[in-house]
Design a protein around this motif. Sequence first.
Motif, PDB file in Angstrom:
ATOM      1  N   ASP A 162      28.488  -1.946   4.945  1.00 41.38           N
ATOM      2  CA  ASP A 162      29.932  -1.917   4.764  1.00 41.38           C
ATOM      3  C   ASP A 162      30.332  -1.105   3.531  1.00 41.38           C
ATOM      4  OD1 ASP A 162      32.618  -2.607   4.282  1.00 41.38           O
ATOM      5  OD2 ASP A 162      32.348  -4.411   5.496  1.00 41.38           O
ATOM      6  N   GLU A 163      31.008   0.021   3.784  1.00 48.24           N
ATOM      7  CA  GLU A 163      31.403   0.908   2.678  1.00 48.24           C
ATOM      8  C   GLU A 163      32.351   0.213   1.704  1.00 48.24           C
ATOM      9  OE1 GLU A 163      30.371   3.899   1.649  1.00 48.24           O
ATOM     10  OE2 GLU A 163      28.856   3.763   3.233  1.00 48.24           O
ATOM     11  N   SER A 164      33.274  -0.581   2.258  1.00 49.18           N
ATOM     12  CA  SER A 164      34.269  -1.186   1.367  1.00 49.18           C
ATOM     13  C   SER A 164      33.628  -2.278   0.512  1.00 49.18           C
ATOM     14  CB  SER A 164      35.458  -1.732   2.162  1.00 49.18           C
ATOM     15  OG  SER A 164      35.070  -2.831   2.933  1.00 49.18           O
ATOM     16  N   ASP A 165      32.613  -2.962   1.069  1.00 54.44           N
ATOM     17  CA  ASP A 165      31.899  -3.939   0.248  1.00 54.44           C
ATOM     18  C   ASP A 165      31.134  -3.246  -0.873  1.00 54.44           C
ATOM     19  OD1 ASP A 165      32.819  -6.230   1.285  1.00 54.44           O
ATOM     20  OD2 ASP A 165      31.017  -6.794   2.403  1.00 54.44           O
ATOM     21  N   LYS A 166      30.607  -2.064  -0.546  1.00 59.57           N
ATOM     22  CA  LYS A 166      29.892  -1.296  -1.561  1.00 59.57           C
ATOM     23  C   LYS A 166      30.838  -0.970  -2.716  1.00 59.57           C
ATOM     24  CE  LYS A 166      26.895   1.478   0.926  1.00 59.57           C
ATOM     25  NZ  LYS A 166      26.325   2.744   1.379  1.00 59.57           N
ATOM     26  N   ALA A 167      32.017  -0.478  -2.344  1.00 56.73           N
ATOM     27  CA  ALA A 167      33.004  -0.099  -3.358  1.00 56.73           C
ATOM     28  C   ALA A 167      33.414  -1.325  -4.176  1.00 56.73           C
ATOM     29  CB  ALA A 167      34.227   0.518  -2.679  1.00 56.73           C
ATOM     30  N   LEU A 168      33.572  -2.432  -3.464  1.00 59.90           N
ATOM     31  CA  LEU A 168      34.021  -3.665  -4.120  1.00 59.90           C
ATOM     32  C   LEU A 168      33.004  -4.148  -5.152  1.00 59.90           C
ATOM     33  CD1 LEU A 168      36.566  -5.255  -3.619  1.00 59.90           C
ATOM     34  CD2 LEU A 168      35.282  -6.784  -2.139  1.00 59.90           C
TER      35      LEU A 168
END
Length: 513
Positions: free
Chosen positions: A437-443
């Motif tokens: 999950d890209e957004s989890d990475k960013a988070l």
Amino acid sequence: MKSGRQQAGFYKEMWKCIKDFGHWSGEVWNRKKSGEIYPEQLSITAVKDADGRITNYVGSMIDITERKISESKIQQLAYYDQLTGLPNRQLFRNRLEQDIKRVSRKKSSLALLFIDLDQFKEVNDTLGHNKGDALLVEAARRIRKHVREADTFARLGGDEFTIILPEYGDEPSIDRVVLSVLQEMEKPFDLGVGAVGHISCSVGIAVYPQDAESIEDLLKHADQAMYAAKDAGRNRFSYFTPLMQQMAREKLELKNDLRYALSRGEFEVHYQPIVALSSGRIEKAEALLRWNHPRRGQVSPAQFIPLAEEFGIIHELGSWVLSQSIAAVVEWRRQGREVQVSVNRSPVEFDKDDFKWPEMLASANLPGNAITMEITEGLLIRESGQVQSRLLECRNNGIEVSIDDFGTGYSALSYLKLFDIDYLKIDRSFVQNLTEDESDKALVEAIIVMAHKLGIRTIAEGVESEVQRDLLLSFGCDYVQGFLYSRPVSASGFERLLKDAGAVREFSETLEG
Ligand code: C2E
Ligand code: CA
Ligand code: CA
């Protein structure tokens, strides 16, 4: 003067009574000279002469307007909730009893809805009690639109409401009411001066007589159904099922067993290593409680900690975990290894006004930083002097503080700085999806950067794979904890991990199979 409110028959009766018994007293509506009608306590006595003939009547009267007003005020206080104007618990019970009698005579059925607001406590804690009250009033107003004259809509207290739907046997019509209630609660609450409250609600439904034959059982079952709706993720409704009854019984049994578990030595503290990413060394451990139930085997803390909280024995349990952890740290130090042990402290433990941590550490001759306290985010926003002074005491004694499950609760970033937090533990749910999950990475990366800017170190929880670890390393995360390194193990198991730190991974795999 006569008010005209009493029928002719009333005066006839009155006079008959005076004639027969020589006396009458009672309440009447009378009229003043000004024309105003008022309630009066009147008594009339016949006065007789020596021969027993009535010669006079003596009447005395008291204006009882005030008394009538206070009587109705008492009525209002006794049966209605002062904040929302809804019937209170007492009146609700009376109505339920009447409705059940009527329904059982008619051989029809009745639905009982228990409504509990979700996240109401957060609104109260963050926006203050006045705004919380305003939300309750508005919530009551919105729900009232969906109940009929014959229904009873009451406030049981706090953020708990109930609706009795008499003669509502079939599910589609119950569902209609419930769905409108759920929708109403989802809409934002405008609480004035820019304050907006966001909540939802969980509803439990039990039907009489299908689900329960007595009032007590009906109430209990609606409550169980409500908790099932909460457990299933809130913002939903749930009908009572016999399975819930069985689960409730099991819960009660566990709760009962819990009372004796500590004295019977059924608990054990396990330790899970926390590894510094820079060195790959075990620097810390988290103390995790285990319950070896004589019949059920291992019961998960996720299951019994909430029960212990409800039951109040969390206080004893918490200080037992601490004393075990302190003993373990002392032993490991004796063996030449410095490990800082992180102990979970339940929010409920803050309710009690005795904090023995510094004292217990001192009597074991340990510095404060031998132990860390893990608390949840929600605690910080409680606005309680109690929490504040405990955290201050920790700081003054060198006990470090971690925020557990960071990112899952009501994250109020400003509080992190205010309370001088030392560590953020990034919740497992973010770490789990790190690879896809890209957004989890960013988070996760953002949390780490933010924490570092605030001078706070980060611990990633639930690290299970090397890919996750490598990503965390590239984000600059300080510590990792998870099955990749080891599951939680007994104190002696942990000692072996320490001794064999170089081969931690292989070791934990053979240990746990
Ligand atoms: P927690 O504080 O978030 O503890 C971490 C949980 O994640 C532990 O579950 C641990 O076994 C599990 N875990 C660790 N690494 C991994 C991993 O790589 N993958 C997965 N899937 N799970 C991992 P556990 O031991 O079942 O504890 C559950 C919860 O019970 C804890 O969550 C904590 O909130 C509570 N708890 C445990 N011991 C205590 C205690 O002594 N006092 C209090 N108040 N709560 C406790
Ligand atoms: Ca924890
Ligand atoms: Ca955690």
